[in-house]
Structure formats: C-alpha cells, structure tokens
Design a protein around this motif. Structure first.
Motif: not given
Ligand SMILES: C[S@@+](CC[C@H](N)C(=O)[O-])C[C@H]1O[C@@H](n2cnc3c(N)ncnc32)[C@H](O)[C@@H]1O
Length: 364
Positions: A32-39, A6-20
C-alpha cells in the motif's frame, strides 16, 4: 511485511527508498502506497540496512490488518501508540485501553501520549526504546497494524551536523540529505567523490557507509576544516578507513585524482545568497550564468568517471516572487553524454534557492 514512515519531503524520501532497494539488491513489492508511508513485502530482512536511509523515520513490522491485529501484540510493560493518517483521540485511547487489557494476564502496563501529536516523535521513543514498544496504526485504504522495529536516530544526525568541530551553518548540506543522495546513486560500493566538499558533510557519509571516500574543494582553508571534521568523525565513530582530500578546482579533477569514480555526489556553489524572491527573468538569468560554470565542471566529471558512473548533483532552482518555482532545463547535459535519470526538489519553506537534485548516468 514491513512499513516505512517518511520524514519531511516524502516524495524525495520515497524515491530514495526505491533507489535504496535497487542499491542493495532487495526485491521489494509495494502493498500500500500512501503519501507519507509505504507498506511493502521484501525478499530479505532489512533491519541491518535501515540506518543507511536518510529520508525514513521508522521501520515497522506489520503484524496484521484491522483492529483485531492488536491481539497479536507481545506484552510490554510500557508502550506508546502512533497513529498515521488519522487524528482521533477517542480511538487512540480505545486502542490503548484494549491493548492494556489484553496484557493484563501477563502483568500491568502503561501507555502514554505526548501533547498535540498522534505519532510518537523519534526523540521520545528513543529514550525508552526498545523496552518501551511503539505500536503503530497506519490508516490508509485499510488499517495496517504493526510495531516499530527501528527508528532513525535524530541525535546522531544532529551530532554529525552541529557536533563536529567545524561547521558552516548556511552552506552545509543536512546529513540526512547527504544520505539520501548516496542512495539515489544506486551504487552500493566503489569510489565516491564530492568535488565541492566544503566542510565535508557528504564525505563523512561516504565513510560512515564504508565507501572509498574522496573529497575536494578549491578553498584550502575550507578543506582544512573538512580534514578536522573527518579526523573527529573517525575518532567518534571508530572508523578505520580514511578519506582522500585534495585542494582542487572541480573543473580540473583529472589533474588531482588518478582514480576513476563510480559516483560523484555533490552540492556545488549555488550562487550568491538571495536577498529577495526573484522574478522569473531574474531567475532565468542567474541559472543561465551559473550554467557557464557548471558546463566545464561536467566536462571535468566526464574525464574522471567510470563508464555508467552516476552523478547526483544539486542544481539551483528558484522560488519566485509569485510563489512558483523556476527549474531550468539543461539540454547541454545530453551533449556531454550525461543522461538525466530523475529530478527531485528539496527546500525549506523559508529558502529562496530550491535544490533541484538531478540523478545522472554518464554514458561514457
Ligand atoms: C555549497 S558549498 C558545499 C557545501 C558542502 N556540501 C558542505 O556540506 O559543507 C560549495 C563549495 O564549493 C567550493 N567551490 C566553489 N568553486 C569551486 C570550484 N571551482 N572547485 C571546487 N570547489 C569549489 C566552495 O569553496 C564551497 O566550499
């Protein structure tokens, strides 16, 4: 198995990813869920959809777990190494040398590292990509090792912003955020409207995503600027579709559009620029005043939205003089039949007005 960084604002980016994933009917499962990336694992390939994400920097193919996974890497004459979750220069060099040694039988190879960072910035990778491979190491609970498949193109995002003929630096929304907001709607296709379109950033993104694009603004001069930008976009990106643009007061949308919309994605007027960080009572007063404007706007939305239509709307929140953030709770939305599905904040450290992004469903 994939990973996204994820880029800046990882929380928003993660929410975007799941919405996507919901938007495109992908069945993805977090490994595996980390603050800045997701596997994650996914039932389908997602390479062809990756460019529709605004908040993810890289798509990585996971090759294996642990250091031994580097033995699976395919030869590349030039490569880079990106570490996430660990800043260890010695280990970085060790991995590079090992990979180089593994490749020796097939030919010589070179690897390089930019100064002061452990993960290759997209700009640099793109210069040599895909001939220069980017091997990635994600240090979470376990070490996952992979290879970068896709990179968000910062040059394209920049072009969509400062490359277009008409710009309004402070008032425009960043193209990456326009992309994120479209995904948050979870609507894959249909009629999309930005009723405060300004110079047209969100409408541009509707068109790039092949959606039926509608935009309006109360100011005819600004709408003319949006027209010029859309004309430029269609030429630059070879798009056949056009956008429907109207001068319209967002409180009277039903007078301007006969269409019913699947989604309204917008950043409205957020009040006057602030000269200082407000006190809590100042922030409460400003938010309340603006609600007098937003209320009839939402009444108007109800008249042009399809049942179950989505709204992704930026409300203002405020960074206060004591460093805290004031976010108003808007109970009146429910009264107008809008259900708040989620809320996310987005802001730059220097900003006084914080974007309080609401995802809403119109019950109709
Ligand atoms: C924050 S700007 C939107 C910026 C836009 N997202 C962009 O990237 O250019 C808000 C816009 O709302 C417009 N506006 C203000 N009041 C309006 C109203 N009642 N109806 C429609 N547009 C309005 C302004 O002219 C301005 O262009």
């Amino acid at each position: 198995m994939y990973a996204v960084v994820f880029g800046k604002n990882p929380k928003l980016s993660k929410a975007e990813f799941w919405a996507f994933t919901r938007r495109f009917g992908l069945r993805a499962r977090a490994i595996e869920n980390s603050e800045n990336w997701l596997i994650f694992e996914c039932n389908r390939r997602i390479e062809h959809l990756f460019h529709k994400l605004g908040g993810s920097l890289k798509l990585i193919k996971i090759i294996g777990k642990g250091e031994e996974a580097i033995n699976e890497f395919k030869y590349s004459k030039h490569f880079t190494i990106s570490f996430y979750g660990k800043e260890d220069w010695k280990l970085w060099r060790k991995m590079g040398s090992k990979i180089k040694k593994n490749f020796k039988e097939e030919g010589s190879s070179k690897f390089f590292k930019p100064r002061n960072v452990y993960s290759m910035p997209s700009e640099l990778i793109l210069k040599g990509f895909p001939e220069t491979k980017d091997f990635t190491f994600l240090f979470g609970n376990e070490l996952y090792v992979g290879e970068t498949l896709m990179i968000a193109d910062p040059f394209e995002l920049k072009k969509l912003d400062v490359g277009r003929p008409r710009q309004r630096a402070i008032l425009s929304i960043p193209p990456r955020l326009a992309r994120i907001m479209i995904n948050l709607s979870e609507k894959r296709e249909g009629n999309f409207l930005d009723p405060f379109c300004g110079v047209g950033t969100i409408v541009q993104e509707f068109l790039l995503q092949g959606l039926n694009a509608y935009g309006s603004d109360i100011n005819p001069k600004i709408l003319e600027a949006a027209r010029q930008n859309i004309k430029w976009l269609r030429k630059e990106f070879g798009l056949k579709r056009n956008a429907h643009l109207e001068v319209c007061d967002a409180k009277r949308l039903q007078k301007c559009f006969r269409t019913k919309f699947d989604a309204i994605i917008t950043e409205p007027y957020l009040g006057k620029p602030l000269k200082h960080f407000p006190s809590r009572s100042e922030a409460m007063r400003m938010a309340k005043e603006l609600d007098h404007f937003y209320y009839p706007v939402f009444e108007g939305f109800a008249k042009v939205l399809k049942r179950n239509g989505r709204v992704v709307f930026v409300f203002p929140a405020y960074k206060l003089e004591d460093g805290k953030i004031y976010r108003r709770d808007r109970k009146w939305l429910k009264k107008l039949d809008f259900e708040v599905l989620a809320k996310y904040t987005d802001f730059e450290p220097r900003h006084r007005v914080v974007r309080d992004i609401h995802v809403l469903r119109y019950r109709g």
